[in-house]
Write a protein that holds these residues in place. Structure first.
Motif, PDB file in Angstrom:
ATOM      1  N   UNK A 217       0.761  -1.235   0.163  1.00 29.49           N
ATOM      2  CA  UNK A 217      -0.057  -0.038   0.006  1.00 29.49           C
ATOM      3  C   UNK A 217       0.907   1.265   0.062  1.00 29.49           C
ATOM      4  N   UNK A 218       2.126   1.187   0.322  1.00 28.98           N
ATOM      5  CA  UNK A 218       2.931   2.321   0.607  1.00 28.98           C
ATOM      6  C   UNK A 218       3.547   2.969  -0.961  1.00 28.98           C
ATOM      7  N   UNK A 219       3.048   1.969  -1.737  1.00 29.11           N
ATOM      8  CA  UNK A 219       3.699   2.421  -3.388  1.00 29.11           C
ATOM      9  C   UNK A 219       2.689   3.313  -3.832  1.00 29.11           C
ATOM     10  N   UNK A 220       1.425   3.334  -3.466  1.00 27.49           N
ATOM     11  CA  UNK A 220       0.512   4.402  -3.868  1.00 27.49           C
ATOM     12  C   UNK A 220      -0.004   4.083  -5.181  1.00 27.49           C
ATOM     13  N   UNK A 221       0.258   4.962  -6.257  1.00 28.64           N
ATOM     14  CA  UNK A 221      -0.363   4.816  -7.393  1.00 28.64           C
ATOM     15  C   UNK A 221       0.302   3.940  -8.449  1.00 28.64           C
ATOM     16  N   UNK A 222       1.593   3.582  -7.994  1.00 22.25           N
ATOM     17  CA  UNK A 222       2.449   2.582  -8.802  1.00 22.25           C
ATOM     18  C   UNK A 222       1.828   1.083  -8.398  1.00 22.25           C
ATOM     19  N   UNK A 223       1.326   0.977  -7.255  1.00 24.07           N
ATOM     20  CA  UNK A 223       0.584  -0.306  -6.724  1.00 24.07           C
ATOM     21  C   UNK A 223      -0.583  -0.555  -7.788  1.00 24.07           C
TER      22      UNK A 223
END
Length: 473
Positions: free
Chosen positions: A249-255
């Motif tokens: 979840x910490x990767x934000x939009x990359x996720x």
């Protein structure tokens, strides 16, 4: 020390549940929550909602969502839906525009999060095969063990873990170590053949009458053809009943972008959000369901094997909007408290016999419930009450050290703690007399509050008083 008291009887249980939180931290989504609350705040006190204040509030909410790394299209669609509903005549004539607006934001947030809880599929003929996929570092191996524990304890399943991550150094050893903690078997081989591992693990499950196979696959630092081909081949060979995509979840939009790539290749069934206790802005949680059109099934909030929760869209929406999640909190409490223990505790509280032995016991129960910062996020309004404090795994250590340095008589009768005894305890616990004085003072205050609230039989005034931290100032 901040002591939060909840009377669980109002939720259908006779237990008195004491949560003792010290050095509390800011909780997940707090930044997003505060910004949305600030946007809606402008409507409070207004006689009615107008085109002007609607436009301003919606604009602020959209900005808050984008700041939280929510997908642009998702943020736009969300705020458009909110605006369209708010413009309805039933809201324009509302007596309380602020509350109506918050209700509409909540409803739309639940919608983009998925509306209903989505369970893992179960095979008609055992074993149920669950394939775990995702990038390296997303937490696949830890989640595989967490899921095994969850299914074993909550669903009475008998799982086996398949070590199909045959490339990452020590991945198999890590899985075996985690599995040993929960007494779950692991199937592995010496050869680097992930497809063979998966197939043979399923065969072993059948021979041992195990009903669930969880396949931990290899990840890469980025999406690549070799990685996708291997996962697709495993899928083809074992025909899993459930494919879960694990995303940090910490990767934000990359996720979200990674989820799209995986979904196009293996057509997964659900998403698991890991590291939700980290410095995450919430963008992945609010975006991924809408973008890939697959449900979020679990949420992981820590490294411990019990730090895994089924994903409930309505509960997460409540937490984002600062409403807390009392249902999940009570569920966790009920796992640690049985009715007989709760009745004895209540009798001690009302008869003024609650002592430091009971206090210590409550701390141990709270620690078993999971990550403390996650518990704080479930308490309505707790985020603001503890926003200036800090929380860590060592939160309770000073208190435990002090109580462990006491004699049995001192724990049962803290009123006998004179200066000489307190100096001895301070030396033995590595703390100071001042810290012991503060603990005893606040323990006495807590006993009075608990006794009073127990007689009232309700939650009232739960967040009031006892706000001075005894440690870490």
């Amino acid at each position: 020390m901040l002591i939060i008291h909840l009377d669980v009887r109002i939720f259908g249980d006779s237990a008195i549940f004491e949560i003792l939180l010290l050095k509390c931290t800011c909780v997940m989504f707090e930044d997003l929550s505060s910004k949305i609350e600030s946007a809606v705040q402008s409507l409070k006190g207004q006689a009615r909602i107008t085109d002007v204040n609607i436009a301003e509030t919606v604009r602020e909410i959209r900005r808050a969502l984008l700041d939280a790394d929510v997908n642009l299209e998702v943020a736009r669609r969300f705020t458009d839906e909110v605006k369209e509903r708010v413009m309805g005549s039933d809201v324009l004539n509302s007596v309380n525009p602020g509350q109506q607006f918050t209700k509409i934001v909540y409803d739309e947030m639940v919608k983009i999060l998925g509306e209903e809880r989505s369970d893992i599929a179960v095979a008609h003929q055992p074993p149920t095969v669950i394939l775990i996929a995702g990038l390296q570092g997303s937490g696949k191996t830890t989640f595989s063990a967490k899921l095994a524990r969850y299914l074993k304890q909550e669903n009475n399943r008998n799982p086996i873990l398949a070590a199909a991550d045959v490339y990452r150094p020590a991945a198999i050893d890590q899985l075996k170590t985690l599995a040993g903690e929960i007494d779950v078997p692991v199937y592995s081989i010496e050869q680097k053949d992930a497809v063979r591992v998966a197939k043979e693990a399923v065969s072993m499950a059948k021979s041992l009458a195990l009903d669930t196979v969880i396949i931990d696959t290899a990840g890469r630092l980025h999406v690549d053809e070799k990685m996708m081909d291997e996962v697709a081949e495993i899928k083809s060979s074992v025909e899993p009943d459930e494919i879960l995509f694990i995303v940090d979840a910490m990767t934000g939009q990359d996720a979200v972008n990674t989820a799209k790539a995986f979904n196009e290749t293996i057509d997964f069934d659900g998403v698991v959000l890991t590291k939700m206790d980290g410095d995450t802005r919430g963008g992945a949680a609010l975006s991924i369901r809408s973008v890939v059109e697959k449900p979020i099934k679990f949420m992981s909030t820590g490294e411990k094997l019990d730090a895994l929760s089924p994903f409930y869209p309505d509960r997460l929406a409540q937490r984002i909007l600062g409403m807390g999640d009392v249902v999940s909190l009570v569920e966790k409490a009920q796992q640690e408290y049985d009715e007989k223990q709760a009745k004895k505790l209540q009798e001690k509280i009302t008869s003024d016999k609650f002592d430091l032995v009971d206090f210590y016991d409550q701390i141990q129960k709270i620690k078993k419930m999971g990550d403390i910062s996650d518990l704080v996020g479930m308490i309505p309004g707790a985020g603001k009450a503890v926003e200036d404090a800090d929380l860590s795994e060592d939160t309770f250590k000073p208190i435990e050290a002090i109580i462990n340095s006491m004699t049995p008589e001192e724990r049962h009768n803290p009123e006998i703690l004179n200066g000489t005894r307190r100096r001895r305890i301070a030396k033995g616990s590595g703390t100071s007399v001042r810290e012991i004085n503060q603990l005893i003072k606040q323990f006495d205050q807590m006993k009075k509050m608990m006794k009073s609230m127990s007689k009232m039989g309700k939650m009232g005034q739960a967040m009031q008083g006892l706000k001075d931290l005894p440690f870490g100032k």
